[in-house]
Write a protein that holds these residues in place. Sequence first.
Motif, mmCIF file in Angstrom:
data_model
loop_
_atom_site.group_PDB
_atom_site.id
_atom_site.type_symbol
_atom_site.label_atom_id
_atom_site.label_comp_id
_atom_site.label_asym_id
_atom_site.label_seq_id
_atom_site.Cartn_x
_atom_site.Cartn_y
_atom_site.Cartn_z
ATOM 1 N N GLU A 266 -27.877 24.906 16.218
ATOM 2 C CA GLU A 266 -28.148 25.033 17.648
ATOM 3 C C GLU A 266 -27.162 24.222 18.483
ATOM 4 N N PHE A 267 -27.015 22.937 18.125
ATOM 5 C CA PHE A 267 -26.219 22.063 18.985
ATOM 6 C C PHE A 267 -24.722 22.268 18.797
ATOM 7 N N PHE A 268 -24.307 22.581 17.585
ATOM 8 C CA PHE A 268 -22.874 22.788 17.362
ATOM 9 C C PHE A 268 -22.363 23.957 18.208
ATOM 10 N N TRP A 269 -23.065 25.085 18.134
ATOM 11 C CA TRP A 269 -22.585 26.254 18.870
ATOM 12 C C TRP A 269 -22.779 26.080 20.363
ATOM 13 N N ARG A 270 -23.853 25.376 20.724
ATOM 14 C CA ARG A 270 -24.071 25.148 22.149
ATOM 15 C C ARG A 270 -22.961 24.282 22.742
ATOM 16 N N THR A 271 -22.655 23.179 22.048
ATOM 17 C CA THR A 271 -21.618 22.294 22.584
ATOM 18 C C THR A 271 -20.238 22.941 22.464
ATOM 19 N N LEU A 272 -20.067 23.791 21.458
ATOM 20 C CA LEU A 272 -18.796 24.519 21.349
ATOM 21 C C LEU A 272 -18.643 25.480 22.531
ATOM 22 N N TRP A 273 -19.744 26.116 22.905
ATOM 23 C CA TRP A 273 -19.701 26.990 24.079
ATOM 24 C C TRP A 273 -19.409 26.169 25.337
ATOM 25 N N THR B 112 -17.705 23.496 25.598
ATOM 26 C CA THR B 112 -16.290 23.144 25.592
ATOM 27 C C THR B 112 -15.436 24.356 25.936
ATOM 28 N N THR B 113 -15.822 25.515 25.398
ATOM 29 C CA THR B 113 -15.082 26.743 25.696
ATOM 30 C C THR B 113 -15.181 27.075 27.184
ATOM 31 N N PHE B 114 -16.394 26.932 27.720
ATOM 32 C CA PHE B 114 -16.597 27.169 29.141
ATOM 33 C C PHE B 114 -15.682 26.273 29.970
ATOM 34 N N PHE B 115 -15.667 24.990 29.613
ATOM 35 C CA PHE B 115 -14.807 24.043 30.327
ATOM 36 C C PHE B 115 -13.348 24.495 30.253
ATOM 37 N N GLN C 197 -10.209 19.479 23.554
ATOM 38 C CA GLN C 197 -10.453 18.113 23.076
ATOM 39 C C GLN C 197 -11.354 17.339 24.037
ATOM 40 N N LEU C 198 -11.916 18.029 25.026
ATOM 41 C CA LEU C 198 -12.786 17.366 26.004
ATOM 42 C C LEU C 198 -13.713 16.374 25.312
ATOM 43 N N PHE C 199 -13.678 15.135 25.774
ATOM 44 C CA PHE C 199 -14.567 14.130 25.203
ATOM 45 C C PHE C 199 -14.907 13.083 26.258
ATOM 46 N N GLY C 200 -13.912 12.290 26.629
ATOM 47 C CA GLY C 200 -14.154 11.146 27.497
ATOM 48 C C GLY C 200 -14.695 11.506 28.869
ATOM 49 N N GLY D 113 -24.964 15.165 29.889
ATOM 50 C CA GLY D 113 -26.164 15.716 30.488
ATOM 51 C C GLY D 113 -25.874 16.623 31.655
ATOM 52 N N PRO D 114 -26.890 17.133 32.330
ATOM 53 C CA PRO D 114 -28.294 17.026 31.941
ATOM 54 C C PRO D 114 -28.621 17.933 30.750
ATOM 55 N N THR D 115 -29.472 17.446 29.887
ATOM 56 C CA THR D 115 -29.899 18.116 28.650
ATOM 57 C C THR D 115 -28.747 18.806 27.917
ATOM 58 N N ARG D 116 -27.750 18.020 27.551
ATOM 59 C CA ARG D 116 -26.621 18.494 26.748
ATOM 60 C C ARG D 116 -25.817 19.619 27.389
ATOM 61 N N SER D 117 -26.030 19.898 28.676
ATOM 62 C CA SER D 117 -25.348 21.057 29.245
ATOM 63 C C SER D 117 -23.856 20.811 29.424
ATOM 64 N N THR D 118 -23.427 19.553 29.469
ATOM 65 C CA THR D 118 -21.988 19.285 29.547
ATOM 66 C C THR D 118 -21.488 18.532 28.322
ATOM 67 N N GLN D 119 -22.307 18.486 27.264
ATOM 68 C CA GLN D 119 -21.838 17.778 26.070
ATOM 69 C C GLN D 119 -20.736 18.591 25.394
ATOM 70 N N SER D 120 -19.642 17.903 25.047
ATOM 71 C CA SER D 120 -18.538 18.600 24.389
ATOM 72 C C SER D 120 -18.785 18.610 22.886
ATOM 73 N N VAL D 121 -18.111 19.535 22.215
ATOM 74 C CA VAL D 121 -18.335 19.662 20.775
ATOM 75 C C VAL D 121 -17.873 18.392 20.053
ATOM 76 N N ILE D 122 -16.822 17.766 20.551
ATOM 77 C CA ILE D 122 -16.365 16.532 19.904
ATOM 78 C C ILE D 122 -17.381 15.414 20.107
ATOM 79 N N GLN D 123 -17.974 15.385 21.289
ATOM 80 C CA GLN D 123 -19.012 14.373 21.504
ATOM 81 C C GLN D 123 -20.185 14.608 20.564
ATOM 82 N N TYR D 124 -20.529 15.889 20.348
ATOM 83 C CA TYR D 124 -21.632 16.173 19.437
ATOM 84 C C TYR D 124 -21.280 15.780 17.999
#
Lengths: 292, 313
Positions: free
Chosen positions: B80-87, B89-92, B244-247, B256-267
Amino acid sequence: MTTVPPEGAPVRAQPPRRRRLPREWPRFLVLCLLSLLFLAPVYWMISTSFKTEADAIASPVQWWPAHPTLENYRAVLTSPDGNILRWTWNSLFVALTFTVLHVALCALTAYPLARMRFPGRNAWFWFILSSLMIPGIVTLVPTYIMMLNFGWINSFHALIWPGISGVFGVFLLRQFFVGIPRELEEAARLDGAGNFQILWRIILPLSVPSLVTLAVFAFMGSWNNYLWPLYTVTDVDKMTLPVGITTFSQRYTTEYGKLMAATTLAAVPALVAYLIAQRFLEAGLSTTGLKE
Amino acid sequence: MTTTQAPATHAPPGTRRRGSLEPYLYLLPHAALFFMFTVYPIGYGLYISLHRWDLLNNTQTFVGTEFFRNLFTSGTPQFEFFWRTLWNTTFFTLVSVPLLVAAALGLAALLHRPIFGRTFFRAVFFMPGILTVSVMGILWRWMFDNQIGLVNAARDLMTGAPPIAWLSTEGLAWVPIVVGTIWWTVGFNMTLYLAAMSNIPHSLYEAAALDGATGTQQFRFITWPMLTPITLFVVITTALASFQLFGQSLVITNGGPTRSTQSVIQYITEEGFTNSQISSAAAMGFVFGLMMLVLTAAQFRLMARDVQSAEEK
């Protein structure tokens, strides 16, 4: 830079440009507005750092500190939660050590790859170059475990060694070394100079611009590194500036004056370095591996 | 080639054998470190991802591809979280790359021809990039602060509108991250564009001007086509950097909020270093790394062409 006048028109360059200015005013105005937008955050950071806490969050906003104070800086510099000067020193030490070692290592490697003939030269060059394709995320976890095994967690070793054998610098210097005329080298060889003397006395002095470019890139890379030091160095005393400053900001999230004083202090070394290295930095950028 | 004969003619007897070993001695220090910190970790990472790594007991159990399979089995948190955060990052990347390329090109076009204060403007646009990501992040977090941020204040001043909760509203939380990133990195691409523009022969513009081409036409028919190679390069490097979005998201929104901007590297780092799921994080690193390899290969091709052109000199 482009300010060098073309041959035959040295003195006449000035007046036409000045006469052209009025016609160019829309472009000039747009640039001024954009500059204001770009500078606003920095201005805001600095001006808030001199405000009292009440003024910092005053509404409507105060464009200029009504009661300028150095209290924020005093508080930040004497904070028990972490020493900004210490973090700056750590960053400086790590980045300088890294830069010196990295540039030396790259030059030593680029030299035979560019100027000597031996079996396997091209194979090795392409082999190490292909590692540029491996994204850093692949080695993040294993390198972290290696640091654990070496006992290098919370040590500067973890910040210096893993990136030291980076290959981009080898590539950059090799490309430059290849272009140095053979004649200079052959003359020195007739005088009895060995390979190392040729590297030291001829190749390196002629390569100062590319060495400086590589050094600036290496220094900036190490200085700005955030992810890796965030996880490998957790002792407050050993943190680098980017990591330290975020722990500070997590602790003082509502004290805006202090926060902005801390970020201003963290920005100053980079700003000063930039003003000194500006020419190299932009010139280096515009020549690095990009010859389209 | 004349140079191939030179060593044989000039080298005194005896140096030939020494000379054959010498290059390798120069290569040795780098090669040793290269194997230690680049080649070995790749294999070691694969080993880790095929085991269940227990940091506390330092024991490892072989589990095969379990952690890779987790990533492709719906229902696991990793899936769930890997693909969500990958998305995320892709969105960004999809949002920020066009903006970053267009803004860089626009600034370069504004600054290409001489104008009063040109050096100053160049410096102003380039300068934010020298700040570390944490300084930049803290600054923009505060600019977009829900209550007293400068952005809300300016909005209030101009339109009297109530403040917007930028940082804690899903979707809107991307605005400070994207705006901050553009402010932070656009000067880099602008400099590349400026360098490329200065390589376009002046005669082209002179000829076009003689034919009565307007500034816009000159840009469209000369500048833009001549810039295609550099644009390709800028798009690829910017996309790579965006993935490479992270910092930025870590410092500005903490994902946040609720992992909506969490990047895949952060995850991945959260999984590995916070949850101590080392093997799972290593597996994700491989999967994400493979995806990045495609982009990197494209960039590598551009660089290889450059090596070749240097070789031919």
